[in-house]
Design a protein around this motif. Structure first.
Motif, PDB file in Angstrom:
ATOM      1  N   MET A  68     -18.747 -13.644  40.092  1.00 26.61           N
ATOM      2  CA  MET A  68     -19.315 -13.669  41.446  1.00 26.61           C
ATOM      3  C   MET A  68     -20.820 -13.408  41.445  1.00 26.61           C
ATOM      4  N   THR A  69     -21.361 -13.089  40.281  1.00 24.25           N
ATOM      5  CA  THR A  69     -22.824 -13.053  40.151  1.00 24.25           C
ATOM      6  C   THR A  69     -23.292 -14.307  39.406  1.00 24.25           C
ATOM      7  N   PHE A  70     -22.471 -14.749  38.447  1.00 25.09           N
ATOM      8  CA  PHE A  70     -22.812 -16.011  37.785  1.00 25.09           C
ATOM      9  C   PHE A  70     -22.767 -17.173  38.795  1.00 25.09           C
ATOM     10  N   ASN A  71     -21.935 -17.002  39.833  1.00 22.13           N
ATOM     11  CA  ASN A  71     -21.868 -17.980  40.931  1.00 22.13           C
ATOM     12  C   ASN A  71     -22.171 -17.234  42.222  1.00 22.13           C
ATOM     13  N   PRO A  72     -23.447 -17.052  42.556  1.00 23.15           N
ATOM     14  CA  PRO A  72     -23.792 -16.194  43.700  1.00 23.15           C
ATOM     15  C   PRO A  72     -23.073 -16.576  44.988  1.00 23.15           C
ATOM     16  N   GLU A  73     -22.779 -17.857  45.183  1.00 22.94           N
ATOM     17  CA  GLU A  73     -22.124 -18.262  46.435  1.00 22.94           C
ATOM     18  C   GLU A  73     -20.755 -17.602  46.597  1.00 22.94           C
ATOM     19  N   TRP A  74     -20.083 -17.318  45.475  1.00 26.05           N
ATOM     20  CA  TRP A  74     -18.783 -16.642  45.562  1.00 26.05           C
ATOM     21  C   TRP A  74     -18.965 -15.178  45.968  1.00 26.05           C
ATOM     22  N   GLY A  75     -19.989 -14.551  45.404  1.00 28.81           N
ATOM     23  CA  GLY A  75     -20.265 -13.155  45.776  1.00 28.81           C
ATOM     24  C   GLY A  75     -20.659 -13.052  47.240  1.00 28.81           C
ATOM     25  N   ILE A  76     -21.434 -14.021  47.686  1.00 27.71           N
ATOM     26  CA  ILE A  76     -21.895 -14.008  49.085  1.00 27.71           C
ATOM     27  C   ILE A  76     -20.715 -14.222  50.031  1.00 27.71           C
ATOM     28  N   GLU A  77     -19.847 -15.141  49.679  1.00 24.37           N
ATOM     29  CA  GLU A  77     -18.680 -15.409  50.527  1.00 24.37           C
ATOM     30  C   GLU A  77     -17.760 -14.176  50.580  1.00 24.37           C
ATOM     31  N   THR A  78     -17.603 -13.510  49.449  1.00 27.99           N
ATOM     32  CA  THR A  78     -16.792 -12.276  49.417  1.00 27.99           C
ATOM     33  C   THR A  78     -17.394 -11.233  50.349  1.00 27.99           C
ATOM     34  N   THR A  79     -18.707 -11.111  50.308  1.00 24.18           N
ATOM     35  CA  THR A  79     -19.401 -10.153  51.185  1.00 24.18           C
ATOM     36  C   THR A  79     -19.091 -10.463  52.658  1.00 24.18           C
ATOM     37  N   MET A  88     -30.927 -11.914  41.333  1.00 21.73           N
ATOM     38  CA  MET A  88     -31.732 -11.832  42.566  1.00 21.73           C
ATOM     39  C   MET A  88     -31.132 -12.678  43.693  1.00 21.73           C
ATOM     40  N   ASP A  89     -30.646 -13.866  43.352  1.00 25.35           N
ATOM     41  CA  ASP A  89     -30.025 -14.729  44.375  1.00 25.35           C
ATOM     42  C   ASP A  89     -28.788 -14.049  44.971  1.00 25.35           C
ATOM     43  N   THR A  90     -28.042 -13.360  44.121  1.00 26.21           N
ATOM     44  CA  THR A  90     -26.841 -12.675  44.620  1.00 26.21           C
ATOM     45  C   THR A  90     -27.241 -11.536  45.559  1.00 26.21           C
ATOM     46  N   PHE A  91     -28.226 -10.759  45.133  1.00 26.39           N
ATOM     47  CA  PHE A  91     -28.695  -9.672  46.000  1.00 26.39           C
ATOM     48  C   PHE A  91     -29.131 -10.220  47.362  1.00 26.39           C
ATOM     49  N   LYS A  92     -29.947 -11.264  47.303  1.00 23.14           N
ATOM     50  CA  LYS A  92     -30.529 -11.800  48.533  1.00 23.14           C
ATOM     51  C   LYS A  92     -29.425 -12.343  49.458  1.00 23.14           C
ATOM     52  N   GLY A  93     -28.548 -13.125  48.878  1.00 23.23           N
ATOM     53  CA  GLY A  93     -27.478 -13.734  49.673  1.00 23.23           C
ATOM     54  C   GLY A  93     -26.555 -12.684  50.275  1.00 23.23           C
ATOM     55  N   LEU A 121     -19.546   1.116  56.512  1.00 17.61           N
ATOM     56  CA  LEU A 121     -20.718   0.513  55.866  1.00 17.61           C
ATOM     57  C   LEU A 121     -20.260  -0.184  54.594  1.00 17.61           C
ATOM     58  N   LEU A 122     -20.953  -1.245  54.255  1.00 13.02           N
ATOM     59  CA  LEU A 122     -20.574  -2.010  53.068  1.00 13.02           C
ATOM     60  C   LEU A 122     -21.659  -1.925  52.002  1.00 13.02           C
ATOM     61  N   ARG A 123     -21.261  -1.428  50.836  1.00 13.45           N
ATOM     62  CA  ARG A 123     -22.172  -1.431  49.676  1.00 13.45           C
ATOM     63  C   ARG A 123     -21.792  -2.626  48.793  1.00 13.45           C
ATOM     64  N   ILE A 124     -22.776  -3.426  48.475  1.00 10.40           N
ATOM     65  CA  ILE A 124     -22.524  -4.530  47.553  1.00 10.40           C
ATOM     66  C   ILE A 124     -23.279  -4.277  46.246  1.00 10.40           C
ATOM     67  N   THR A 125     -22.545  -4.422  45.154  1.00 10.94           N
ATOM     68  CA  THR A 125     -23.095  -4.176  43.825  1.00 10.94           C
ATOM     69  C   THR A 125     -22.910  -5.425  42.955  1.00 10.94           C
ATOM     70  N   PRO A 126     -23.918  -6.278  42.897  1.00  7.84           N
ATOM     71  CA  PRO A 126     -23.817  -7.425  41.985  1.00  7.84           C
ATOM     72  C   PRO A 126     -23.725  -6.933  40.539  1.00  7.84           C
ATOM     73  N   VAL A 127     -23.191  -7.779  39.661  1.00  6.42           N
ATOM     74  CA  VAL A 127     -23.120  -7.393  38.250  1.00  6.42           C
ATOM     75  C   VAL A 127     -24.457  -7.724  37.594  1.00  6.42           C
ATOM     76  N   ASP A 128     -24.938  -6.815  36.775  1.00  8.26           N
ATOM     77  CA  ASP A 128     -26.155  -7.107  36.034  1.00  8.26           C
ATOM     78  C   ASP A 128     -25.767  -8.008  34.862  1.00  8.26           C
ATOM     79  N   VAL A 129     -25.984  -9.310  35.044  1.00  7.78           N
ATOM     80  CA  VAL A 129     -25.547 -10.277  34.020  1.00  7.78           C
ATOM     81  C   VAL A 129     -26.642 -10.572  32.995  1.00  7.78           C
ATOM     82  N   ARG A 130     -27.689  -9.755  32.998  1.00  2.58           N
ATOM     83  CA  ARG A 130     -28.801 -10.042  32.083  1.00  2.58           C
ATOM     84  C   ARG A 130     -28.471  -9.601  30.648  1.00  2.58           C
TER      85      ARG A 130
END
Lengths: 460, 216
Positions: free
Chosen positions: A93-104, A150-155, A123-132
Motif C-alpha cells: 500500500m506504499t509501493f502502490n500509493p493509490e491503495w494506501g490512499i483508498e484504505t485511508t 512522499m506520494d503516499t503521505f500526501k495522498g 482520529l486517524l493516524r496513517i503510517t506509510p511503510v518506509d520502503v526505502r
C-alpha cells in the motif's frame, strides 16, 4: 517550519511527568485533547494472512472496513471519550500509493459515520511503510522509493488522515550489524550520523505535507532500531543492558522529527517516547502489556507510566471467542485507559504511575531506563550535547551510569553476564573519537558494504 | 610439548579476540605444533564449547559471532599450511526474504546459525522476487532453500515460490525451510515446506538432520 533545537527540558519536575498530561497538548476540532489529562486508546489492526495485489485489493478494503466498524462499534458501546485508530499501511500500500490512499478514505468514512451518528470522537493516524530499502534503492532522498513514500503521505493526508507517522529506516542496516555484535561504535554511527541525517530530510518533508494539508505531523519511532534490540534481548540473544542503552540513544534520533516540526503524539512502538515527552513536551503514544498480541517485552506496565495514548501495537484480524481481534484489543485498551483516567479523576494518578513503574523497573534494564526519574536524569544530560552525534554519545554514557547506579543501590537486578556487557559497552564508548569527521571517516572506511552505501545518504 | 599456547589460544577465541587468536596460532606454529592439531585442538574444540554455551543460553549471540570471527581469523593463518582441506561444507543453503518484505534480521540470525552448523549459505537478501529465487536455485544448486517472511501479507509469497519451483521441476531435490514471525507449523506444512521451527536457533539442527535423511 524552522528547525528547533531542544536545549531545555519541557518537564523538570517528577510530579509533572505523568500519563495523560503533556505540556504541549494537542486540541482537535472534534473536542479531543491529547495530553490534556485523558489517556485515549489507540487501536492498530492489520490484515489477516493474505496477499495484497490487484486481484485481492478489494478484499483488503473490505477487511479494513469491517475491522474499523468493529472497533468503532465496540468503542461506542464502551463509551470512550475518544479513540485513535492507526493504520500501518502494508508495504504494497506504499509501493502502490493509490491503495494506501483508498484504505485511508474507507477507514475515515466509517469513523466519520460513527462520529456523526453516534458521537464517537475519533482520529486517524496513517503510517506509510518506509520502503526505502532493497537492491534497487537509488538514494534515500530522491528517486522512485522516496517518491512513493512522499506520494503516499500526501495522498493519505489529503484523504482523511489526522496524524502522520512513519517507522523510518535510515541507517537500519548498519544498526542491525551493530546490534548483532553489540558493537557500540557502529550503533552510535548508525544513529547519531546516518539515521540523524535521514530523519532531518525525511521529517522536513513530512512536516511540509502536514502543513499544506492542515493536519498533524505526529512523530516517528525507533521500531526498526531499538525494538529490534529489545525483542532480541527479550529472547535472550543479546544483553538487556545493550537494548536499554540502544533505546536511550534512539531517543536522540526519534526526537529529530520534533526538531523538524512534529508535534506528537509520536508512534506507539517508540519506547523512547518518555524521553521525547520530557524533552519536547509533546504528547506520546505508548504500548506495553496490551501489545503482547504483537510482541513480547519486559516493560508492559512501566510503558504506560507517562503515556498519552495507549496502544496495542498491531493485531491481525482473526476470530476469537470474544469476537474479532481488533474489537478485543479495543476493549482491553479501553479498560486500561478507563482505570488510568479514573485514578486521575480521583487525584491519584501519581500513585497509579508509580505502581506501573515499580512493578517493572527492578526486573529489566530496558524497563529501568523508562522509569520517569531515570528518564529525567538522562534527558537532562542529553540536551547538553550540541550535535546529534554528541547527544547520542551522551545518551549512551548517561544510560550506562544510571544503570550502574541502579544496580549498585539495589533498584535494578542484573546478573554477571549483563554486568560484563555493561563494562564492555562503557569501554567501547570511551574509544569513540570526539572528532566527528575522524569518526565518520573511520566508520565509512570499515562499514561501507552492499547493505550500507554512504553515498545514498550523501555522506562521503 | 606444553599445551600452554593452545590454552591461550582457546581463551582468546572464546573471548572473541581475533587479533590474539591469530597471534597464538602463529606462536603455536613456531613452536612446532602441526597445523591440523592447532585447528582441531585449538580452534574447533573451543568453538564447540562456545556453541554448547550458546545452546544452554550461557552466552549471547555477539559472543558466538565474535568467537566465529576469531576462529575464521585463525583459520586464515592456518589454511595455506594444512595438508588437506579439512573443512568442506555439509550442504549448500540459499536463503532470502520474500518479495515485498523488508525485514531481515531474523533471516540474518538463521544464516549465522546455519553457517555455524557447517552449511555454506548464499544470502539473496530481502524483498526477493520469485523469479530471483528460481534463477538462483538453477545457478547455485543448493540442497536447502530458506524462505523468510515477517508480515501477514507476505507470508503467502512463500507458497508462490514453492509453486514456481514445482512448475520448474526444481522442487524434488530441495529441502525447504520457512520461518518468520507470522509463520506457524500448520502454515508451513500447508504450503509444502519441509522444515520449520518457531525458534530460529533450532533451524540449523533440524536442517542438518533432514539433510542427513535425504539423498541429495
Amino acid at each position: 517550519m524552522a528547525k528547533v533545537t531542544f536545549n531545555e527540558l519541557a518537564i523538570n519536575n517528577l510530579n509533572d511527568f505523568v500519563y495523560g498530561h503533556a505540556p504541549k497538548k494537542i486540541k482537535f476540532d472534534n473536542g479531543m485533547v491529547i495530553g490534556g489529562g485523558t489517556v485515549y486508546p489507540e487501536v492498530n489492526f492489520t490484515l489477516p494472512p493474505m496477499q495484497v495485489n490487484k486481484n485481492t485489493i478489494s478484499k483488503a478494503y473490505k477487511q479494513y472496513k469491517e475491522m474499523t466498524e468493529g472497533v468503532c462499534q465496540r468503542a461506542m458501546e464502551l463509551q470512550v471519550p475518544g479513540l485513535v485508530i492507526e493504520i500501518e499501511l502494508v508495504p504494497d500500500m506504499t509501493f502502490n500509493p493509490e491503495w494506501g490512499i483508498e484504505t485511508t478514505k474507507i477507514v475515515k468514512e466509517v469513523m466519520n459515520e460513527y462520529q456523526d451518528k453516534n458521537g464517537l470522537k475519533s482520529l486517524l493516524r496513517i503510517t506509510p511503510v518506509d520502503v526505502r530499502e532493497g537492491n534497487d534503492l537509488e538514494h534515500m532522498w530522491r528517486g522512485k522509493h522516496w517518491d512513493l513514500v512522499m506520494d503516499t503521505f500526501k495522498g493519505c493526508a489529503e484523504n482523511g488522515a489526522d496524524l502522520l507517522s512513519i517507522e523510518s529506516v535510515g541507517g537500519k542496516n548498519l544498526h542491525d550489524d551493530g546490534v548483532m555484535f553489540c558493537d557500540v561504535a557502529k550503533t552510535v554511527f548508525s544513529l547519531g550520523i546516518v539515521a540523524a541525517r535521514d530523519m532531518e530530510k525525511l521529517w522536513e518533508n513530512i512536516v511540509k505535507i502536514a502543513e499544506e494539508t492542515n493536519i498533524i505531523p505526529a512523530g516517528d519511532t525507533a521500531c526498526a532500531f531499538a525494538n529490534t534490540s529489545m525483542v532480541l534481548a527479550v529472547r535472550g540473544m543479546i544483553p538487556t543492558v545493550f537494548s536499554a542503552i540502544d533505546r536511550v540513544m534512539c531517543a536522540v534520533r526519534t526526537m529529530i522529527a520534533n526538531e523538524q516540526g512534529a508535534i506528537g503524539p509520536d508512534k506507539d512502538c517508540g519506547y523512547e517516547g518518555p524521553y521525547i515527552k520530557a524533552i519536547t513536551g509533546t504528547p506520546i503514544s505508548m504500548e506495553g502489556k496490551s501489545a503482547a498480541v504483537a510482541h513480547n517485552s519486559f516493560c508492559g506496565n512501566i510503558a504506560a507510566a507517562v503515556a498519552d495514548l495507549w496502544s496495542n501495537e498491531a493485531v491481525e484480524n482473526k476470530r476469537l471467542l470474544g469476537g474479532m481481534t481488533p474489537e478485543i484489543c479495543t476493549e482491553m485498551l479501553v479498560y486500561d485507559c478507563r482505570l488510568m483516567n479514573q485514578f486521575t479523576a480521583s487525584g491519584n494518578n501519581l500513585l497509579m504511575r508509580d505502581m506501573l513503574v515499580e512493578s517493572d523497573s527492578r526486573l529489566d534494564a530496558h524497563a529501568y531506563i523508562m522509569k520517569p526519574s531515570v528518564v529525567l536524569n538522562i534527558a537532562k544530560e542529553i540536551i547538553k550535547g550540541k550535535t546529534h552525534l554528541e547527544r547520542t554519545k551522551i545518551a549512551a554514557k548517561a544510560a550506562v551510569q544510571e544503570i550502574r547506579k541502579g544496580f549498585e543501590n539495589g533498584s535494578l537486578e542484573l546478573n554477571e553476564r549483563e554486568l560484563n556487557y555493561l563494562n564492555m559497552i562503557d569501554s567501547q564508548l570511551e574509544s569513540i573519537p570526539d572528532n566527528e569527521e575522524e569518526f565518520i571517516a573511520d566508520m565509512i572506511e570499515n562499514n561501507t558494504t552492499e547493505k550500507f552505501d554512504p553515498k545514498k545518504y550523501d555522506i562521503a | 610439548m606444553d599445551r600452554e599456547i593452545l590454552n591461550e589460544l582457546t581463551v582468546a577465541l572464546q573471548k572473541g579476540d581475533a587479533i590474539k587468536t591469530q597471534k597464538f596460532v602463529k606462536i603455536a606454529l613456531k613452536k612446532g605444533y602441526e597445523p591440523e592439531q592447532i585447528l582441531t585442538e585449538g580452534l574447533v574444540s573451543s568453538m564447540n564449547t562456545i556453541a554448547e554455551k550458546f545452546k544452554k543460553k550461557q552466552i549471547f549471540v555477539p559472543d558466538l559471532l565474535l568467537a566465529t570471527r576469531a576462529m575464521n581469523a585463525g583459520i586464515f593463518i592456518l589454511k595455506p599450511k594444512l595438508k588437506k582441506q579439512l573443512f568442506s561444507p555439509i550442504g549448500k543453503v540459499l536463503i532470502g526474504t520474500i518479495e515485498g518484505d523488508l525485514h531481515d534480521i531474523g533471516k540474518n540470525l538463521v544464516k549465522v546459525f546455519l553457517e555455524r552448523a557447517g552449511f555454506e549459505v548464499i544470502d539473496l537478501g530481502n524483498d526477493v522476487p520469485v523469479n530471483y529465487f528460481i534463477e538462483a536455485i538453477k545457478k547455485f544448486k543448493p540442497q536447502i532453500l530458506g524462505l523468510s517472511a515477517s508480515l501477514t501479507t507476505t507470508m503467502y509469497g512463500m507458497r508462490d515460490v514453492i509453486k514456481a519451483l514445482e512448475k520448474e521441476g526444481l522442487r524434488e531435490n530441495l529441502l525447504i525451510v520457512v520461518g518468520g514471525v507470522p509463520i506457524t507449523e500448520s502454515f508451513a506444512t500447508g504450503i509444502g515446506a519441509d522444515i520449520y521451527d518457531m525458534d530460529g536457533t533450532k533451524v540449523a539442527d533440524k536442517a542438518k538432520e533432514k539433510l542427513k535423511c535425504s539423498n541429495f
